[in-house]
Write a protein that holds these residues in place. Structure first.
Motif, PDB file in Angstrom:
ATOM      1  N   CYS A  26      73.447 -14.586  44.321  1.00 26.39           N
ATOM      2  CA  CYS A  26      74.442 -14.870  43.274  1.00 26.39           C
ATOM      3  C   CYS A  26      74.091 -16.188  42.613  1.00 26.39           C
ATOM      4  O   CYS A  26      73.407 -17.036  43.191  1.00 26.39           O
ATOM      5  CB  CYS A  26      75.862 -14.901  43.850  1.00 26.39           C
ATOM      6  N   LEU A  50      82.593 -21.389  48.322  1.00 30.17           N
ATOM      7  CA  LEU A  50      81.913 -20.125  48.622  1.00 30.17           C
ATOM      8  C   LEU A  50      81.624 -20.012  50.118  1.00 30.17           C
ATOM      9  O   LEU A  50      81.680 -18.913  50.687  1.00 30.17           O
ATOM     10  CB  LEU A  50      80.616 -20.033  47.823  1.00 30.17           C
ATOM     11  N   LEU A  64      75.407 -19.723  40.746  1.00 29.73           N
ATOM     12  CA  LEU A  64      76.534 -20.640  40.684  1.00 29.73           C
ATOM     13  C   LEU A  64      76.329 -21.620  39.544  1.00 29.73           C
ATOM     14  O   LEU A  64      75.200 -22.019  39.243  1.00 29.73           O
ATOM     15  CB  LEU A  64      76.682 -21.407  42.007  1.00 29.73           C
ATOM     16  N   SER A 120      81.599 -14.639  42.806  1.00 28.77           N
ATOM     17  CA  SER A 120      80.273 -14.946  43.345  1.00 28.77           C
ATOM     18  C   SER A 120      80.017 -14.179  44.632  1.00 28.77           C
ATOM     19  O   SER A 120      78.912 -13.660  44.854  1.00 28.77           O
ATOM     20  CB  SER A 120      80.145 -16.451  43.599  1.00 28.77           C
ATOM     21  N   GLU A 154      80.451 -25.526  43.666  1.00 25.95           N
ATOM     22  CA  GLU A 154      80.970 -24.215  44.049  1.00 25.95           C
ATOM     23  C   GLU A 154      80.508 -23.780  45.442  1.00 25.95           C
ATOM     24  O   GLU A 154      80.979 -22.770  45.963  1.00 25.95           O
ATOM     25  CB  GLU A 154      80.532 -23.165  43.017  1.00 25.95           C
ATOM     26  N   SER A 167      87.051 -17.186  40.847  1.00 26.97           N
ATOM     27  CA  SER A 167      85.641 -17.443  40.537  1.00 26.97           C
ATOM     28  C   SER A 167      84.777 -17.402  41.799  1.00 26.97           C
ATOM     29  O   SER A 167      83.627 -16.949  41.765  1.00 26.97           O
ATOM     30  CB  SER A 167      85.489 -18.794  39.837  1.00 26.97           C
ATOM     31  N   THR A 168      85.350 -17.861  42.908  1.00 21.49           N
ATOM     32  CA  THR A 168      84.616 -17.829  44.176  1.00 21.49           C
ATOM     33  C   THR A 168      84.416 -16.396  44.643  1.00 21.49           C
ATOM     34  O   THR A 168      83.327 -16.017  45.100  1.00 21.49           O
ATOM     35  CB  THR A 168      85.369 -18.625  45.258  1.00 21.49           C
TER      36      THR A 168
END
Length: 214
Positions: free
Chosen positions: A111, A122, A113, A101, A118, A97-98
Motif C-alpha cells: 500500500c 497503520l 502512504l 491503506s 501514517e 484513511s488508515t
C-alpha cells in the motif's frame, strides 16, 4: 514357435492395479499473483463485491472472501454478522484513511502512504485486524526511519504491541543517544515505557551518557 513377448504395463495400469497414485497440482507463484491481480481489478471496479464497511461516513466495498482470508478479525464479522443482519458493517476502532491503506494491502500485499505519519496508525490497525504481514511491513518501515527524537515513543509502542524488531532498533538508538531521546517533549515520552523497561535501559552496559562538564 517363438515365445510371446510380455507386454509392459503402462503407469496408469499399474496405478489402477495397486494403490491409486496421488497427483498433486500446485499453482505457481505467477498463477497466484495473477489471481490476486484479477481480484484487485474486480475490487477497484466494485465487481462482485459483496460486503460494505462503513467508517467515519465513508463506505468501502470489498469481497467477503478476501477479508475473511486475510484478517481473522474481519472474518468473524463477515461470516457471522452477515448471516444475522443485512447492511454495511461499521468499524469505529480504525480511522477511514488508515483502513483504506489496510484494505489496499489485503488485496495487493502493498500500500502507498502519503507520509510516514501514517505508519503508526497503520501499525495499530494491523494489530487490531490481525494482519501479520502488514504488521511486519509497517514495523520494519518504522524501524528504518527511527532517530533519537522518535526512539522512545517507538520503544513504548513496541513494548505495548510486542514488536521485537522495532524494540531492538529503538533500544539501540535510545542507549546511544540517551540525553537527546530524553529531551523530547521534556521527557514525557518516558511515560510510554513500563518501569521494567526503563530499568533495563538504565542498567544496560551499552547506555551512553555524555558528560556536559566544562
Amino acid at each position: 514357435m517363438a515365445p510371446k513377448k510380455r507386454q509392459r504395463a503402462s503407469p496408469a495400469a499399474s496405478a489402477s492395479a495397486g494403490t491409486p497414485e496421488v497427483l498433486t497440482v500446485k499453482a505457481t507463484d505467477t498463477s497466484a499473483d495473477s489471481l490476486r491481480e484479477a481480484l484487485t481489478k474486480m475490487w477497484r471496479s466494485e465487481t462482485l463485491c459483496d460486503v460494505e464497511i462503513k467508517i467515519e461516513g465513508r463506505s468501502f466495498s470489498a469481497h467477503r472472501v478476501i477479508l475473511a482470508a486475510e484478517s481473522p478479525y474481519l472474518s468473524a464479522l463477515v461470516t457471522t454478522t452477515m448471516k444475522e443482519r443485512s447492511g454495511p458493517i461499521e468499524l469505529k476502532e480504525i480511522g477511514a484513511s488508515t483502513f483504506a491503506s489496510a484494505l489496499e494491502f489485503m488485496y495487493l500485499h502493498e500500500c502507498k502512504l502519503a507520509s510516514q505519519d501514517e505508519l503508526q496508525p497503520l501499525l495499530h490497525a494491523a494489530s487490531l485486524l490481525r494482519l501479520p504481514l502488514l504488521e511486519t511491513a509497517v514495523e520494519t518501515a518504522i524501524a528504518q526511519r527511527l532517530d533519537p527524537s522518535s526512539a522512545l515513543q517507538a520503544l513504548g509502542l513496541a513494548e505495548h504491541l510486542s514488536l521485537p524488531v522495532l524494540a531492538s532498533a529503538a533500544t539501540k538508538i535510545v542507549l546511544a543517544h540517551f540525553e537527546e531521546a530524553m529531551a523530547v517533549q521534556g521527557g514525557a515520552m518516558l511515560a510510554t515505557l513500563s518501569a521494567d523497561k526503563l530499568g533495563e535501559l538504565l542498567s544496560a552496559d551499552q547506555l551512553v551518557i555524555r558528560c556536559a562538564c566544562p
